[in-house]
Scaffold this active site. Structure first.
Site, mmCIF file in Angstrom:
data_model
loop_
_atom_site.group_PDB
_atom_site.id
_atom_site.type_symbol
_atom_site.label_atom_id
_atom_site.label_comp_id
_atom_site.label_asym_id
_atom_site.label_seq_id
_atom_site.Cartn_x
_atom_site.Cartn_y
_atom_site.Cartn_z
ATOM 1 N N GLY A 4 22.890 -17.134 37.651
ATOM 2 C CA GLY A 4 24.034 -17.647 36.914
ATOM 3 C C GLY A 4 25.216 -17.590 37.867
ATOM 4 O O GLY A 4 25.073 -17.191 39.031
ATOM 5 N N SER A 5 26.405 -17.937 37.389
ATOM 6 C CA SER A 5 27.564 -17.967 38.296
ATOM 7 C C SER A 5 27.840 -16.576 38.880
ATOM 8 O O SER A 5 28.210 -16.445 40.048
ATOM 9 C CB SER A 5 28.798 -18.463 37.538
ATOM 10 O OG SER A 5 28.940 -17.719 36.329
ATOM 11 N N GLU A 47 25.905 -14.518 40.052
ATOM 12 C CA GLU A 47 24.972 -14.150 41.119
ATOM 13 C C GLU A 47 25.226 -14.957 42.386
ATOM 14 O O GLU A 47 24.697 -14.642 43.450
ATOM 15 C CB GLU A 47 23.529 -14.366 40.645
ATOM 16 C CG GLU A 47 23.067 -13.370 39.569
ATOM 17 C CD GLU A 47 23.781 -13.575 38.243
ATOM 18 O OE1 GLU A 47 23.930 -14.738 37.816
ATOM 19 O OE2 GLU A 47 24.236 -12.576 37.660
ATOM 20 N N GLU A 99 13.846 -15.290 32.417
ATOM 21 C CA GLU A 99 13.908 -13.959 33.045
ATOM 22 C C GLU A 99 12.718 -13.071 32.663
ATOM 23 O O GLU A 99 12.340 -12.175 33.415
ATOM 24 C CB GLU A 99 15.213 -13.259 32.682
ATOM 25 C CG GLU A 99 16.448 -13.911 33.279
ATOM 26 C CD GLU A 99 16.974 -15.059 32.439
ATOM 27 O OE1 GLU A 99 16.305 -15.434 31.441
ATOM 28 O OE2 GLU A 99 18.041 -15.604 32.763
ATOM 29 N N HIS A 158 20.788 -12.769 35.615
ATOM 30 C CA HIS A 158 22.144 -13.165 35.257
ATOM 31 C C HIS A 158 22.740 -12.267 34.173
ATOM 32 O O HIS A 158 22.383 -12.372 32.996
ATOM 33 C CB HIS A 158 22.141 -14.623 34.769
ATOM 34 C CG HIS A 158 23.488 -15.091 34.330
ATOM 35 N ND1 HIS A 158 24.616 -14.935 35.108
ATOM 36 C CD2 HIS A 158 23.903 -15.669 33.178
ATOM 37 C CE1 HIS A 158 25.660 -15.411 34.454
ATOM 38 N NE2 HIS A 158 25.249 -15.862 33.284
ATOM 39 N N HIS A 214 -3.518 3.838 20.313
ATOM 40 C CA HIS A 214 -2.961 2.568 19.828
ATOM 41 C C HIS A 214 -3.174 2.489 18.311
ATOM 42 O O HIS A 214 -2.265 2.662 17.533
ATOM 43 C CB HIS A 214 -3.648 1.417 20.563
ATOM 44 C CG HIS A 214 -3.025 0.081 20.313
ATOM 45 N ND1 HIS A 214 -3.281 -1.023 21.082
ATOM 46 C CD2 HIS A 214 -2.164 -0.346 19.362
ATOM 47 C CE1 HIS A 214 -2.608 -2.063 20.627
ATOM 48 N NE2 HIS A 214 -1.930 -1.675 19.582
ATOM 49 N N GLY A 252 1.356 -3.431 26.279
ATOM 50 C CA GLY A 252 0.908 -4.479 25.366
ATOM 51 C C GLY A 252 1.992 -5.493 25.084
ATOM 52 O O GLY A 252 1.865 -6.321 24.188
HETATM 53 C C1 TZD Z 1 6.289 -9.788 23.213
HETATM 54 C C2 TZD Z 1 5.254 -9.524 22.145
HETATM 55 N N1 TZD Z 1 5.344 -10.200 20.968
HETATM 56 C C3 TZD Z 1 4.415 -9.977 19.992
HETATM 57 C C4 TZD Z 1 3.399 -9.059 20.157
HETATM 58 C C5 TZD Z 1 2.435 -8.781 19.032
HETATM 59 N N2 TZD Z 1 1.038 -9.150 19.356
HETATM 60 C C6 TZD Z 1 0.540 -10.424 19.233
HETATM 61 C C7 TZD Z 1 1.375 -11.586 18.794
HETATM 62 C C8 TZD Z 1 -0.808 -10.539 19.518
HETATM 63 C C9 TZD Z 1 -1.710 -11.726 19.436
HETATM 64 C C10 TZD Z 1 -2.006 -12.299 20.786
HETATM 65 O O1 TZD Z 1 -2.859 -13.402 20.573
HETATM 66 P P1 TZD Z 1 -3.613 -14.098 21.774
HETATM 67 O O2 TZD Z 1 -3.971 -15.459 21.305
HETATM 68 O O3 TZD Z 1 -2.859 -14.004 22.992
HETATM 69 O O4 TZD Z 1 -4.914 -13.244 21.991
HETATM 70 P P2 TZD Z 1 -6.089 -12.920 20.950
HETATM 71 O O5 TZD Z 1 -6.276 -14.147 20.100
HETATM 72 O O6 TZD Z 1 -7.300 -12.631 21.812
HETATM 73 O O7 TZD Z 1 -5.642 -11.742 20.183
HETATM 74 S S1 TZD Z 1 -1.378 -8.988 19.997
HETATM 75 C C11 TZD Z 1 0.126 -8.223 19.753
HETATM 76 O O8 TZD Z 1 0.371 -7.001 19.925
HETATM 77 C C12 TZD Z 1 3.374 -8.358 21.392
HETATM 78 N N3 TZD Z 1 2.412 -7.397 21.626
HETATM 79 N N4 TZD Z 1 4.291 -8.618 22.357
#
Ligand code: TZD
Ligand code: CA
Length: 528
Positions: A25-26, A28, A47, A70, A281, A401
């Site tokens: 951005g500006s 930077e 980003e 930025h 988890h 995750g």
């Molecule tokens: C930034 C972000 N947004 C939302 C999620 C929530 N989330 C989401 C939305 C998932 C589904 C991913 O689906 P995919 O199509 O990438 O893979 P699968 O169909 O194999 O689960 S798994 C999970 O924890 C996350 N982990 N991170």
């Protein structure tokens, strides 16, 4: 007179940070103006993708890596990706341009208000220098903090009028600095560990990402072979610390308390090396450990040692500890562990492929030392049941995750490791969080292979809805996304396939290409 900018570039060069991942951005522009010719700037369009590309690059190279974003808006866009970097201990130096120093308090446009606090707790250290003259020393401190154990991302916000200020002559001494981190287990501590391992009736090794990050995989194998013990990968792995076709390998531990404990039942000593205890988890409460088990953890992260709910911990370098244990522990007289059974050769009821079948086809055609960046969240079991990972640095997954890591990190990893083929295994949901990295791959002709597993749904959430018994909530399906046209819109060649034969043809062609390639594979979330 030497400016703050001149000294900072000299410092970055001296410490090896000559690749900058960024989106400007500006604020930077005064830092980027007249970029020295021995530096390269890798532009990302969002980003979050910039951060994850840099993360993938730092993970495969092990290098402390520079990012330039930025102000607050750019930094904020990168925070989701930082949730992974802080747990994968990625040594990232995230910098952001700040408004002119004297106007920040008025909160004029593009002010990063309270910049030093913005990125906490997603960085291990954060600062906005108190004056222009302190920018070089602050950058030196940031680079050093990122690289010292436990490694991790840091953040520095720099007002853009600082760069032209005169640098105090003494700042040149920063170029001579070097900071060494030592520490190792004492002879007495090693002896106590060896005594426990040799006297245990049925010990087991649980290995974590820090073993792979410290290139200690071979010493882990030596220790497992001398002890003739089973080896598990700690739950929610973001790296692969042990060869998955080794007779000791038992798989990835379940990420629920109850199931993890039962997977370890029968063992009286559990030695956890290079992993938190544990990255659970699914919330499946139970006894942390099987009856009669004793847990010892070796970690290079004091925070991991401090927050564990069970066991005895040693804070020490991972590679050194494994090397010493592997060299002095006596060979066990236990029977050698049998070879693993051959892979099942799965089939799919078409159209479309079962994930196990797809991974078996990938394994068969990919180079033995391929690097897999995985962000296909419902197919982890299928992946680990079908892949043969034999080398250090073969596997990466978002450490928290946080989606949006996979596709950009695959691009960054391929840039950082051109000598090995990088293959992204990306869900059709995850792909959308970092999709703009396709443009960077095309722009810089980074020959990564991206495989989109298109099952039309957020499969992992469907799995969780069963565990949490939440029924059919809204927002779980992502039908009809055309990744081939999206890829082509960003300049990447794309193909859609729905059969094994077509996938193998497309995959072999992609492996031979010298440009990035995307393959959209119709996959089954559940067996038809
Ligand atoms: C930034 C972000 N947004 C939302 C999620 C929530 N989330 C989401 C939305 C998932 C589904 C991913 O689906 P995919 O199509 O990438 O893979 P699968 O169909 O194999 O689960 S798994 C999970 O924890 C996350 N982990 N991170
Ligand atoms: Ca999906």
């Amino acid at each position: 007179m030497t400016t703050v900018r001149d000294v900072t570039y000299d410092l970055l060069r001296a410490r090896g940070l000559t690749t900058i991942f960024g989106n400007p951005g500006s604020n930077e522009l005064p830092f980027l103006s007249g970029l020295p010719t021995d530096f390269r700037y890798i532009l990302g369009l969002h980003e979050g993708a910039v951060l994850s590309m840099a993360d993938g690059y730092s993970l495969v190279t092990g290098d402390t890596t520079l990012i330039n974003l930025h102000a607050a808006s750019g930094s904020g866009n990168a925070m989701g990706a930082l949730t992974n970097s802080v747990y994968s201990h990625s040594p990232l130096v995230v910098t952001a341009g700040q408004q002119v120093r004297s106007t920040i308090g008025q909160e004029v446009m593009l002010s990063n208000v309270d910049a030093g606090s913005l990125m906490k707790p997603l960085v291990k250290w954060s600062s906005e220098p108190t004056c222009a003259e302190d920018v070089p020393r602050t950058m030196s401190q940031a680079i050093t903090m990122a690289a010292l154990p436990a490694k991790g991302p840091v953040y520095v916000s720099i007002p853009y009028d600082d760069w032209a200020a005169d640098a105090p002559t003494e700042t040149a001494r920063l170029l001579e600095r070097d900071v060494h981190s030592a520490a190792a287990l004492s002879g007495e501590q090693i002896s106590s560990l060896v005594g426990l391992l040799e006297s245990a009736a049925n010990p087991v090794l649980v290995l974590g990402p820090a073993v792979d990050a410290d290139h200690a995989n071979d010493d882990a194998v030596r220790l497992a072979e001398k002890l003739r013990v089973p080896v598990w990968i700690a739950p929610s792995p973001c790296r692969c610390p042990f060869p998955t076709r080794h007779p000791s390998f038992r798989g990835v531990l379940p990420a629920g308390v109850r199931d993890l404990s039962s997977a370890l039942s029968g063992h009286d000593l559990i030695l956890v090396v290079g992993a938190p205890v544990f990255r659970y988890h699914q919330h499946l409460p139970g006894r942390y450990l099987p009856e009669g088990a004793r847990l010892i953890q070796v970690t290079d992260d004091p925070g991991e040692a401090a927050r564990a709910p069970i066991g005895e911990a040693f804070v020490a370098p991972i590679g050194n500890t494994l090397a010493v244990l592997a060299s002095i522990v006596e060979p066990s007289d236990r029977l050698p562990l049998p070879q693993l059974a051959d892979f099942k050769e799965p089939e799919s009821a078409g159209p479309g492929l079962d994930p196990e079948h797809l991974f078996a086809l990938v394994r068969a055609a990919a180079p033995d030392d391929a690097i897999y960046v995985n962000e296909s969240t419902s197919t982890a079991d299928a992946f680990w049941s079908q892949m043969a990972l034999a080398h250090q640095g073969s596997y990466y997954f978002p450490a928290s995750g946080g989606l949006g890591f996979g596709l950009p990190a695959a691009v960054g990893a391929q840039l950082g490791c051109p000598q090995r083929q990088v293959i992204g295994l990306i869900g059709d949901g995850s792909a959308n969080y970092g999709i703009t990295a396709l443009w960077t791959a095309a722009r810089y002709r980074i020959p990564v292979v991206i495989i989109i597993l298109k099952n039309g749904t957020y499969g992992a959430l469907r799995g969780f809805s069963k565990i949490l018994n939440t029924g059919d909530t809204p927002g779980l399906d992502v039908p009809g996304i055309d990744f081939v046209n999206i890829a082509q819109g960003y300049g990447v060649r794309g193909t859609a396939v729905a059969s094994a034969a077509d996938f193998v043809t497309a995959f072999k062609s992609a492996l031979a290409a010298e440009v990035p390639t995307l393959i959209e594979v119709h996959t089954h979330f559940e067996k038809p």
